[in-house]
Motif scaffolding. Structure first.
Motif, PDB file in Angstrom:
ATOM      1  N   ILE A  11       0.478  -1.574   0.060  1.00 56.76           N
ATOM      2  CA  ILE A  11       0.146  -0.446  -0.116  1.00 56.76           C
ATOM      3  C   ILE A  11       0.779   1.235   0.197  1.00 56.76           C
ATOM      4  N   ARG A  12       0.447   1.925  -1.151  1.00 55.23           N
ATOM      5  CA  ARG A  12       1.510   3.492  -1.045  1.00 55.23           C
ATOM      6  C   ARG A  12       0.910   4.864  -1.102  1.00 55.23           C
ATOM      7  N   GLN A  13      -0.645   4.614  -1.090  1.00 57.48           N
ATOM      8  CA  GLN A  13      -0.894   5.725  -0.676  1.00 57.48           C
ATOM      9  C   GLN A  13      -2.529   5.466  -0.133  1.00 57.48           C
ATOM     10  N   VAL A  14      -1.920   6.131   1.419  1.00 60.81           N
ATOM     11  CA  VAL A  14      -2.833   5.700   2.735  1.00 60.81           C
ATOM     12  C   VAL A  14      -3.717   7.816   2.292  1.00 60.81           C
ATOM     13  N   CYS A  15      -5.226   7.616   2.358  1.00 55.24           N
ATOM     14  CA  CYS A  15      -5.497   8.869   2.580  1.00 55.24           C
ATOM     15  C   CYS A  15      -6.981   8.666   3.916  1.00 55.24           C
ATOM     16  N   HIS A  16      -7.167   9.933   4.706  1.00 52.25           N
ATOM     17  CA  HIS A  16      -8.030  10.151   5.680  1.00 52.25           C
ATOM     18  C   HIS A  16      -7.867  10.635   5.995  1.00 52.25           C
ATOM     19  N   VAL A  17      -9.517  10.617   7.296  1.00 53.53           N
ATOM     20  CA  VAL A  17      -9.688  11.662   7.500  1.00 53.53           C
ATOM     21  C   VAL A  17      -9.754  10.771   9.211  1.00 53.53           C
ATOM     22  N   PRO A  18      -8.746  12.341   9.957  1.00 52.85           N
ATOM     23  CA  PRO A  18      -8.761  11.349  11.309  1.00 52.85           C
ATOM     24  C   PRO A  18      -9.499  11.054  11.728  1.00 52.85           C
ATOM     25  N   ASP A  19      -8.925  10.041  12.896  1.00 56.31           N
ATOM     26  CA  ASP A  19     -10.176  10.074  13.553  1.00 56.31           C
ATOM     27  C   ASP A  19      -9.184   8.739  14.805  1.00 56.31           C
ATOM     28  N   ALA A  20      -9.918   9.037  16.306  1.00 57.66           N
ATOM     29  CA  ALA A  20      -8.833   8.142  17.378  1.00 57.66           C
ATOM     30  C   ALA A  20      -8.351   7.041  17.217  1.00 57.66           C
ATOM     31  N   GLY A  21      -9.733   5.782  16.391  1.00 56.25           N
ATOM     32  CA  GLY A  21      -9.176   4.420  16.502  1.00 56.25           C
ATOM     33  C   GLY A  21      -8.100   4.295  15.114  1.00 56.25           C
ATOM     34  N   HIS A  22      -8.231   5.198  14.682  1.00 52.01           N
ATOM     35  CA  HIS A  22      -6.732   5.508  13.520  1.00 52.01           C
ATOM     36  C   HIS A  22      -5.466   6.208  13.709  1.00 52.01           C
ATOM     37  N   ALA A  23      -5.679   6.176  14.832  1.00 47.74           N
ATOM     38  CA  ALA A  23      -4.466   7.385  15.439  1.00 47.74           C
ATOM     39  C   ALA A  23      -3.299   6.801  15.517  1.00 47.74           C
ATOM     40  N   GLU A  24      -2.805   5.735  15.486  1.00 47.81           N
ATOM     41  CA  GLU A  24      -1.604   5.007  15.432  1.00 47.81           C
ATOM     42  C   GLU A  24      -1.038   4.605  14.329  1.00 47.81           C
ATOM     43  N   LEU A  25      -2.579   3.911  13.229  1.00 50.87           N
ATOM     44  CA  LEU A  25      -2.118   3.537  12.020  1.00 50.87           C
ATOM     45  C   LEU A  25      -1.870   4.519  11.339  1.00 50.87           C
ATOM     46  N   ILE A  26      -1.935   6.113  11.243  1.00 51.91           N
ATOM     47  CA  ILE A  26      -2.056   7.341  10.316  1.00 51.91           C
ATOM     48  C   ILE A  26      -0.339   7.493  11.339  1.00 51.91           C
ATOM     49  N   ASP A  27       0.151   7.519  12.621  1.00 58.73           N
ATOM     50  CA  ASP A  27       1.349   8.110  12.195  1.00 58.73           C
ATOM     51  C   ASP A  27       2.277   6.825  12.221  1.00 58.73           C
ATOM     52  N   ARG A  28       1.789   5.786  12.332  1.00 57.34           N
ATOM     53  CA  ARG A  28       3.164   4.788  11.340  1.00 57.34           C
ATOM     54  C   ARG A  28       3.137   5.052   9.883  1.00 57.34           C
ATOM     55  N   CYS A  29       1.714   4.908   9.516  1.00 51.13           N
ATOM     56  CA  CYS A  29       2.097   5.244   8.047  1.00 51.13           C
ATOM     57  C   CYS A  29       3.174   6.762   7.855  1.00 51.13           C
ATOM     58  N   GLU A  30       2.638   7.471   8.807  1.00 47.57           N
ATOM     59  CA  GLU A  30       3.460   9.512   8.869  1.00 47.57           C
ATOM     60  C   GLU A  30       4.930   8.947   8.281  1.00 47.57           C
ATOM     61  N   GLY A  88      -7.878  18.473  16.436  1.00 45.64           N
ATOM     62  CA  GLY A  88      -8.109  17.848  18.122  1.00 45.64           C
ATOM     63  C   GLY A  88      -8.866  16.950  18.670  1.00 45.64           C
ATOM     64  N   GLU A  89      -9.851  16.565  18.337  1.00 48.53           N
ATOM     65  CA  GLU A  89     -10.259  15.745  18.676  1.00 48.53           C
ATOM     66  C   GLU A  89     -10.399  13.727  19.029  1.00 48.53           C
ATOM     67  N   THR A  90      -9.289  14.433  17.614  1.00 49.40           N
ATOM     68  CA  THR A  90      -8.704  12.622  17.204  1.00 49.40           C
ATOM     69  C   THR A  90      -7.284  12.226  17.231  1.00 49.40           C
ATOM     70  N   GLY A  91      -6.470  13.078  18.130  1.00 51.90           N
ATOM     71  CA  GLY A  91      -5.364  12.537  18.175  1.00 51.90           C
ATOM     72  C   GLY A  91      -4.278  13.667  17.945  1.00 51.90           C
ATOM     73  N   GLY A  92      -5.299  15.240  17.125  1.00 48.09           N
ATOM     74  CA  GLY A  92      -4.203  15.897  16.912  1.00 48.09           C
ATOM     75  C   GLY A  92      -3.822  16.178  15.819  1.00 48.09           C
ATOM     76  N   GLN A  93      -3.951  15.190  14.859  1.00 49.96           N
ATOM     77  CA  GLN A  93      -3.308  15.254  13.393  1.00 49.96           C
ATOM     78  C   GLN A  93      -3.889  16.552  12.793  1.00 49.96           C
ATOM     79  N   LYS A  94      -3.007  16.944  11.553  1.00 43.61           N
ATOM     80  CA  LYS A  94      -2.672  18.617  11.576  1.00 43.61           C
ATOM     81  C   LYS A  94      -3.808  17.952  10.449  1.00 43.61           C
ATOM     82  N   THR A  95      -4.595  19.597   9.651  1.00 41.98           N
ATOM     83  CA  THR A  95      -5.299  19.777   9.344  1.00 41.98           C
ATOM     84  C   THR A  95      -4.273  20.455   7.878  1.00 41.98           C
ATOM     85  N   ALA A  96      -5.714  20.846   6.434  1.00 41.73           N
ATOM     86  CA  ALA A  96      -4.590  21.770   5.590  1.00 41.73           C
ATOM     87  C   ALA A  96      -4.252  22.556   5.961  1.00 41.73           C
TER      88      ALA A  96
END
Lengths: 175, 196, 205
Positions: free
Chosen positions: A21-40, B106-114
């Motif tokens: 997987i090369r492209q990860v796109c998201h609107v963040p959610d707390a449930g995905h926060a760690e996965l997003i951090d690892r991908c970043e 802010g609610e989901t872990g502080g990820q950056k917005t555009a």
């Protein structure tokens, strides 16, 4: 990270790597926060933060046309935003995978999350997606593995629902 | 020296005119508005991310004699970006928008917005046709945004850059959407069992 | 009776952009008139024409540009389609692919549905919105004299860029390449041409 931190987010990340997987796109959610951090933190993966979830459907269609695999991470409330866009992978028979962190289904505290959370599986199925669900931590990686396989090997659109039981419901009383 | 959102909101709603109607976007913005006062003229949007600008537009169009203030966050505003074109097109003169921009989800872990990158929400609003827009990074500039949002001919759009910080969740407000709707309408329209 | 937002002949503009088309140019057409404009220049396996999914053209171009950084990606779409995906401009600018150009054929109306006015018939200025979102450059053109400048901007490598062309309302005959309605066929042709048959259709990752 504490010893009792769940290991499934790291397992999902490994699954993303295994399936190239090369492209990860998201609107963040707390449930995905760690996965997003690892991908970043991974130079092989490009992470796009979307203003709204439906952008992820088109972005992944474009990436597939361009020869790369991707995944959309979103919360169940965002599923509603994607509906018309899901015609695109459906009618073009493009592989599409989304991992959905569920709200509004198990011990939900915020009433506004309940309607979309309850409707999520039916709405996705109505748009022709295959819906997998992981209720337990040990099911998460297997479900995502199966989703990538049936999507990219068989050209299907798939959603993996990570249940609120698995993620853990917010309880503001605890604070 | 970033601005603090609870100080911003208490300044913005200080000496609140009793006829002001406030729509508050989901998450911290609703908490912010409630932290000043749980006023029956507040409508807290508890979910449906991206919808608060459209809710404020509908309210402003139907209540042209009342000032309508939308207070929301950058994530919610970005999800409803197209609505800025619809608002400018309708041109409600009684609508002010204030975005509390912490450049984060802010609610989901502080990820950056555009908005942490190149995106300038005020310039986008101007491009959509808002007559007056402003960005505040200092208390003095913020004061000008408050005045604009509450009294300048609308639609007007202000961005206040606030710190990414954890603030107490304000629990002293109803969470039941049905009740909130009834309380808001009764405050605005009076109690009636007549259909519209 | 609305007459549209400008005078530019959209066929002439499309021809000016696609004249001596480079081999590395990939083009996405937004649903409706923009896809008809693109198809009128003849079939190409490097076109991807949309017949639905309104609001998705820009993000499809984004995904394509990110996956194919050595290629040039042009999105041609209309004002109504762009307005439906306005948040995508922020997402595109944030990712900042240098190989992406977006052309908005702005006739100021929903031509497919009865010519109702769009927000660009009023105050909305999509080039200004793109600048506000953080595009490297954006411009609005209103006449043939500006075609070369638009072409240079859209087909260069200084993206993301956006050009709004104020076009006249146009009537269309039957679509020139109706086969593009078959999504899987079009997607597979595109991928095979771009990636080669082995990578596109045979290789198992």
């Amino acid at each position: 990270m504490s010893d009792d931190a769940p290991t499934w987010p790291a397992e999902l990340y490994e699954m993303l790597r295994r399936h190239n997987i090369r492209q990860v796109c998201h609107v963040p959610d707390a449930g995905h926060a760690e996965l997003i951090d690892r991908c970043e933190a991974d130079n092989e993966i490009n992470v796009t933060t979307l203003t709204s979830e439906e952008e992820g459907v088109g972005l992944l269609a474009g990436a597939w046309l361009g020869g790369q695999r991707g995944v959309l991470l979103m919360q169940s409330s965002g599923v509603g935003n994607t509906i018309n866009a899901l015609a695109l992978p459906n009618i073009c028979k493009m592989p599409f995978v989304t991992i959905v962190s569920m709200r509004g289904e198990w011990g939900e505290f915020v009433p506004w999350q309940v309607p979309m959370g309850q409707a999520t599986p039916a709405v996705l199925e109505a748009m022709g997606l295959i819906v997998y669900r992981a209720d337990k931590p040990e099911e998460a990686a297997d479900s995502v593995d199966a989703a990538f396989k049936i999507a990219y090997d068989s050209g299907k659109s798939v959603a993996v629902l990570l249940s609120q039981k698995l993620i853990g419901a917010k309880d503001f009383r605890a604070k | 020296m970033a601005l603090h959102r609870r100080e911003v909101i208490s300044e913005l709603l200080r000496d609140r005119p009793d006829d002001l109607l406030v729509v508050a976007g989901l998450g911290t913005a609703s908490s912010d508005v409630a932290s000043v006062e749980d006023h029956p003229g507040n409508f807290y949007v508890g979910g449906v991310m991206g919808q608060s600008p459209a809710i404020a537009l509908g309210l402003a169009l139907t209540q042209p004699e009342r000032r309508v203030l939308l207070v929301t966050g950058d994530g919610d505003m970005l999800m409803g970006l197209g609505t800025l074109a619809s608002i400018a097109d309708q041109g409600p003169r009684n609508l002010g928008i204030v975005v509390m921009d912490n450049e984060s989800y802010g609610e989901t872990g502080g990820q950056k917005t555009a908005t942490r990158g190149r995106v300038d929400l005020a310039a986008i609003a101007a491009g959509c046709g808002f007559g007056q827009t402003a960005v505040a990074t200092t208390a003095k500039q913020a004061q000008a945004v408050y005045e604009m949002a509450l009294s300048a001919p609308g639609p007007v759009f202000g961005v206040i850059k606030v710190a990414m910080e954890s603030v107490p969740r304000v629990m002293g407000r109803p969470r039941d959407g049905g009740y909130l709707k009834d309380r808001f309408r009764e405050n605005l329209l009076g109690y009636t069992q007549e259909p519209l | 009776m609305p007459v549209g937002n400008g005078k530019i002949d959209r066929t002439a503009l499309t021809q000016a952009l696609l004249r001596d088309r480079a081999d590395d140019l990939l083009v996405v057409g937004g649903l409706g008139s923009a896809t008809y404009d693109l198809m009128a220049e003849g079939p190409s396996p490097r076109n991807f024409c949309l017949w639905g999914a309104m609001g998705q053209a820009a993000v499809i171009g984004l995904g394509l540009a990110l996956a194919q950084p050595e290629k040039r990606v042009l999105v041609m779409t209309g004002d109504g389609e762009m307005l439906m995906g306005l948040g995508a401009l922020a997402t595109v600018a944030d990712q900042a692919p240098c190989n992406l150009g977006i052309l908005v054929m702005d006739n100021g109306l929903y031509a497919e549905t009865g010519r109702q006015p769009t927000a660009t018939a009023g105050l909305a200025d999509l080039a200004k919105v793109a600048e506000g979102a953080g595009f490297r450059a954006a411009m609005t053109i209103a006449s043939t004299d500006e075609f070369d400048a638009a072409r240079d901007m859209l087909l260069g490598r200084n993206g993301p860029v956006l050009v709004v062309a104020k076009v006249a309302v146009q009537d269309y005959g039957p679509p020139a390449d109706p086969a593009t309605r078959d999504g899987p066929q079009q997607a597979n042709r595109f991928r095979v041409d771009l990636l080669g048959e082995y990578d596109a259709m045979i290789r198992i990752d």
